[in-house]
Design an enzyme around this catalytic site. Structure first.
Site, PDB file in Angstrom:
ATOM      1  N   THR A  94      76.524 123.278 -13.000  1.00  0.00           N
ATOM      2  CA  THR A  94      76.527 122.448 -11.794  1.00  0.00           C
ATOM      3  C   THR A  94      76.321 123.345 -10.572  1.00  0.00           C
ATOM      4  OG1 THR A  94      77.703 120.676 -10.655  1.00  0.00           O
ATOM      5  CG2 THR A  94      79.083 122.406 -11.589  1.00  0.00           C
TER       6      THR A  94
ATOM      7  N   LYS B 150      72.167 125.493 -10.863  1.00  0.00           N
ATOM      8  CA  LYS B 150      71.146 124.810 -11.675  1.00  0.00           C
ATOM      9  C   LYS B 150      69.786 125.509 -11.607  1.00  0.00           C
ATOM     10  CE  LYS B 150      73.280 120.247 -11.376  1.00  0.00           C
ATOM     11  NZ  LYS B 150      73.111 118.822 -11.097  1.00  0.00           N
TER      12      LYS B 150
ATOM     13  N   ASP C 121      70.070 114.950 -15.679  1.00  0.00           N
ATOM     14  CA  ASP C 121      70.454 114.203 -14.462  1.00  0.00           C
ATOM     15  C   ASP C 121      69.542 113.004 -14.210  1.00  0.00           C
ATOM     16  OD1 ASP C 121      72.659 115.712 -13.689  1.00  0.00           O
ATOM     17  OD2 ASP C 121      71.466 117.127 -12.534  1.00  0.00           O
TER      18      ASP C 121
ATOM     19  N   GLY D 126      66.060 111.980   0.749  1.00  0.00           N
ATOM     20  CA  GLY D 126      66.410 113.332   0.302  1.00  0.00           C
ATOM     21  C   GLY D 126      65.297 113.893  -0.563  1.00  0.00           C
TER      22      GLY D 126
ATOM     23  N   GLY E   5      65.822 117.163  -2.222  1.00  0.00           N
ATOM     24  CA  GLY E   5      66.405 118.360  -2.809  1.00  0.00           C
ATOM     25  C   GLY E   5      66.319 118.326  -4.332  1.00  0.00           C
TER      26      GLY E   5
ATOM     27  N   TYR F 272      79.706 110.048  -5.370  1.00  0.00           N
ATOM     28  CA  TYR F 272      80.738 109.133  -5.876  1.00  0.00           C
ATOM     29  C   TYR F 272      82.102 109.671  -5.459  1.00  0.00           C
ATOM     30  CZ  TYR F 272      80.886 112.814  -9.344  1.00  0.00           C
ATOM     31  OH  TYR F 272      80.959 114.053  -9.930  1.00  0.00           O
TER      32      TYR F 272
HETATM   33  P1  NDP Z   1      70.270 119.535  -2.005  1.00  0.00           P
HETATM   34  O1  NDP Z   1      71.150 120.414  -1.187  1.00  0.00           O
HETATM   35  O2  NDP Z   1      69.277 120.147  -2.913  1.00  0.00           O
HETATM   36  O3  NDP Z   1      69.451 118.523  -1.022  1.00  0.00           O
HETATM   37  C1  NDP Z   1      70.126 117.886  -0.007  1.00  0.00           C
HETATM   38  C2  NDP Z   1      69.197 116.876   0.692  1.00  0.00           C
HETATM   39  O4  NDP Z   1      69.991 116.202   1.650  1.00  0.00           O
HETATM   40  C3  NDP Z   1      68.015 117.487   1.431  1.00  0.00           C
HETATM   41  O5  NDP Z   1      66.886 116.667   1.254  1.00  0.00           O
HETATM   42  C4  NDP Z   1      68.484 117.469   2.891  1.00  0.00           C
HETATM   43  O6  NDP Z   1      67.425 117.341   3.823  1.00  0.00           O
HETATM   44  C5  NDP Z   1      69.287 116.201   2.907  1.00  0.00           C
HETATM   45  N1  NDP Z   1      70.295 116.156   3.979  1.00  0.00           N
HETATM   46  C6  NDP Z   1      71.446 116.847   4.068  1.00  0.00           C
HETATM   47  N2  NDP Z   1      72.116 116.489   5.182  1.00  0.00           N
HETATM   48  C7  NDP Z   1      71.368 115.540   5.811  1.00  0.00           C
HETATM   49  C8  NDP Z   1      71.518 114.770   6.993  1.00  0.00           C
HETATM   50  N3  NDP Z   1      72.597 114.914   7.782  1.00  0.00           N
HETATM   51  N4  NDP Z   1      70.561 113.882   7.312  1.00  0.00           N
HETATM   52  C9  NDP Z   1      69.475 113.725   6.531  1.00  0.00           C
HETATM   53  N5  NDP Z   1      69.261 114.422   5.385  1.00  0.00           N
HETATM   54  C10 NDP Z   1      70.209 115.316   5.028  1.00  0.00           C
HETATM   55  O7  NDP Z   1      71.268 118.568  -2.797  1.00  0.00           O
HETATM   56  P2  NDP Z   1      71.021 117.852  -4.203  1.00  0.00           P
HETATM   57  O8  NDP Z   1      69.649 117.281  -4.205  1.00  0.00           O
HETATM   58  O9  NDP Z   1      71.394 118.776  -5.287  1.00  0.00           O
HETATM   59  O10 NDP Z   1      72.129 116.690  -4.197  1.00  0.00           O
HETATM   60  C11 NDP Z   1      72.032 115.572  -3.328  1.00  0.00           C
HETATM   61  C12 NDP Z   1      73.218 114.627  -3.565  1.00  0.00           C
HETATM   62  O11 NDP Z   1      73.212 114.087  -4.881  1.00  0.00           O
HETATM   63  C13 NDP Z   1      74.599 115.308  -3.413  1.00  0.00           C
HETATM   64  O12 NDP Z   1      75.469 114.412  -2.748  1.00  0.00           O
HETATM   65  C14 NDP Z   1      75.047 115.510  -4.855  1.00  0.00           C
HETATM   66  O13 NDP Z   1      76.442 115.556  -4.965  1.00  0.00           O
HETATM   67  C15 NDP Z   1      74.464 114.258  -5.510  1.00  0.00           C
HETATM   68  N6  NDP Z   1      74.264 114.396  -6.967  1.00  0.00           N
HETATM   69  C16 NDP Z   1      74.907 113.529  -7.811  1.00  0.00           C
HETATM   70  C17 NDP Z   1      74.741 113.599  -9.183  1.00  0.00           C
HETATM   71  C18 NDP Z   1      75.476 112.630 -10.070  1.00  0.00           C
HETATM   72  O14 NDP Z   1      75.545 112.854 -11.298  1.00  0.00           O
HETATM   73  N7  NDP Z   1      75.996 111.541  -9.549  1.00  0.00           N
HETATM   74  C19 NDP Z   1      73.872 114.617  -9.796  1.00  0.00           C
HETATM   75  C20 NDP Z   1      73.207 115.480  -8.825  1.00  0.00           C
HETATM   76  C21 NDP Z   1      73.410 115.364  -7.465  1.00  0.00           C
HETATM   77  P3  NDP Z   1      66.592 118.637   4.315  1.00  0.00           P
HETATM   78  O15 NDP Z   1      65.570 118.893   3.237  1.00  0.00           O
HETATM   79  O16 NDP Z   1      65.986 118.222   5.589  1.00  0.00           O
HETATM   80  O17 NDP Z   1      67.584 119.751   4.457  1.00  0.00           O
END
Ligand code: NDP
Length: 271
Positions: free
Chosen positions: A63, A67, A106, A130, A132, A215
């Site tokens: 995690t 990853k 995932d 998003g 990411g 969550y």
């Molecule tokens: P990353 O850090 O890779 O990406 C984060 C994303 O959030 C980016 O696109 C970033 O935009 C955007 N972001 C952050 N803050 C803001 C804001 N204030 N306004 C707008 N955009 C914002 O994270 P992950 O992709 O790994 O994870 C994303 C979410 O998914 C997390 O909450 C994580 O906990 C959840 N998750 C849940 C899983 C589950 O099993 N339920 C599994 C994997 C993830 P920018 O590119 O502009 O920085």
């Protein structure tokens, strides 16, 4: 007894040990599954993975923030599933004939959760906020399920890079401020904004179903859609489904999730 770990930093919050012990109990398989803290550097991560498998461990979940490192490790010295290759991230590690394999459950976990809950994906117009790692992992499974996806991201170049990577007619990118006055069958929050209590520019954005990958915390994103009587779902089901798939990869045993008492895990699956 087969041994499993989840490697992360921080790691105390992880629900994976409880989930996997519940799965194992439901199929009468004695296992040990523990949380493994790892300092946030590549050498430490490599040392943890090597020591675990050299010691006879069966499988490791990975995690945040490891990853991508797990992906690089399998790319250099092991093998990657197609899903992990697409996601450029690995959440499930195991050894097969002495070779380290990396998979990513995932994205398929999200699709499985949505389909189990009766959310139609074929031809569905889906917005994802998003760009990411989480978004990268869910794109291919959602496209394979027939969804038409628009990615909205604060940093538009990251969304465009994903569109370029997947090169699919049903995948496009938009800046975050284009979210206002839009309508979707399904809107997914894959940002960490809600985790940090930050809001998203959702003015008059409408959806039949809203899904927050986060969550366990109140979500301003879900509250926005709940106010329009949309169906609202948090990311716990995704977590459960990705874990069940990892369990099946490692043990060959398919878990009947209807048999698991999630109440005992002190979390609810759908809001
Ligand atoms: P990353 O850090 O890779 O990406 C984060 C994303 O959030 C980016 O696109 C970033 O935009 C955007 N972001 C952050 N803050 C803001 C804001 N204030 N306004 C707008 N955009 C914002 O994270 P992950 O992709 O790994 O994870 C994303 C979410 O998914 C997390 O909450 C994580 O906990 C959840 N998750 C849940 C899983 C589950 O099993 N339920 C599994 C994997 C993830 P920018 O590119 O502009 O920085």
């Amino acid at each position: 007894m087969q041994r499993f770990i989840v490697i992360g930093n921080p790691i105390n919050h992880s629900k994976s040990p409880e989930l996997h012990h519940a799965f194992a109990q439901s199929v009468n398989l004695p296992i040990s599954y523990t949380r493994q803290y790892c300092p946030d550097d590549a050498e430490s991560f490599l040392a943890v993975v090597q020591a675990f498998f050299a010691g006879g461990g069966t499988g490791a979940n990975v995690t945040l923030p490891f990853k991508e490192l797990a992906y690089q490790l399998c790319q250099q010295d092991g093998k990657l599933s197609e899903r992990a290759f697409d996601a450029k991230a690995v959440n499930t590690l195991y050894l097969q004939d002495g070779v380290l394999y990396g998979d990513n459950t995932d994205g398929i976990g999200l699709v499985q959760d949505l389909l189990t809950k009766g959310v139609m994906l074929d031809q569905a117009v889906v917005g994802i906020i998003g760009a990411g790692g989480a978004t990268r992992g869910v794109i291919r499974p959602l496209l394979n399920a027939g969804a038409k996806i628009v990615i909205y991201n604060r940093t538009i170049d990251k969304a465009r890079a994903l569109v370029e990577q997947f090169a699919h007619q049903h995948l496009t990118a938009q800046p975050l401020d284009a979210l206002a006055d839009t309508q979707f069958d399904l809107m997914i929050n894959a940002t960490s904004a809600t985790t940090h209590g930050q809001s998203l520019p959702l003015q008059n954005c409408q959806a039949k179903t809203a899904y927050d990958m986060m969550y366990g915390k109140p979500s301003a994103f879900l509250a926005h859609f709940a106010a329009q009587n949309a169906r609202c779902i948090d990311g716990l089901g995704m977590l459960v489904q990705q874990a069940a798939l990892a369990f099946e990869i490692w043990t060959g045993k398919k878990v009947d999730l209807n048999q698991i008492d999630f109440g005992k895990l002190t979390v609810s699956q759908t809001k």
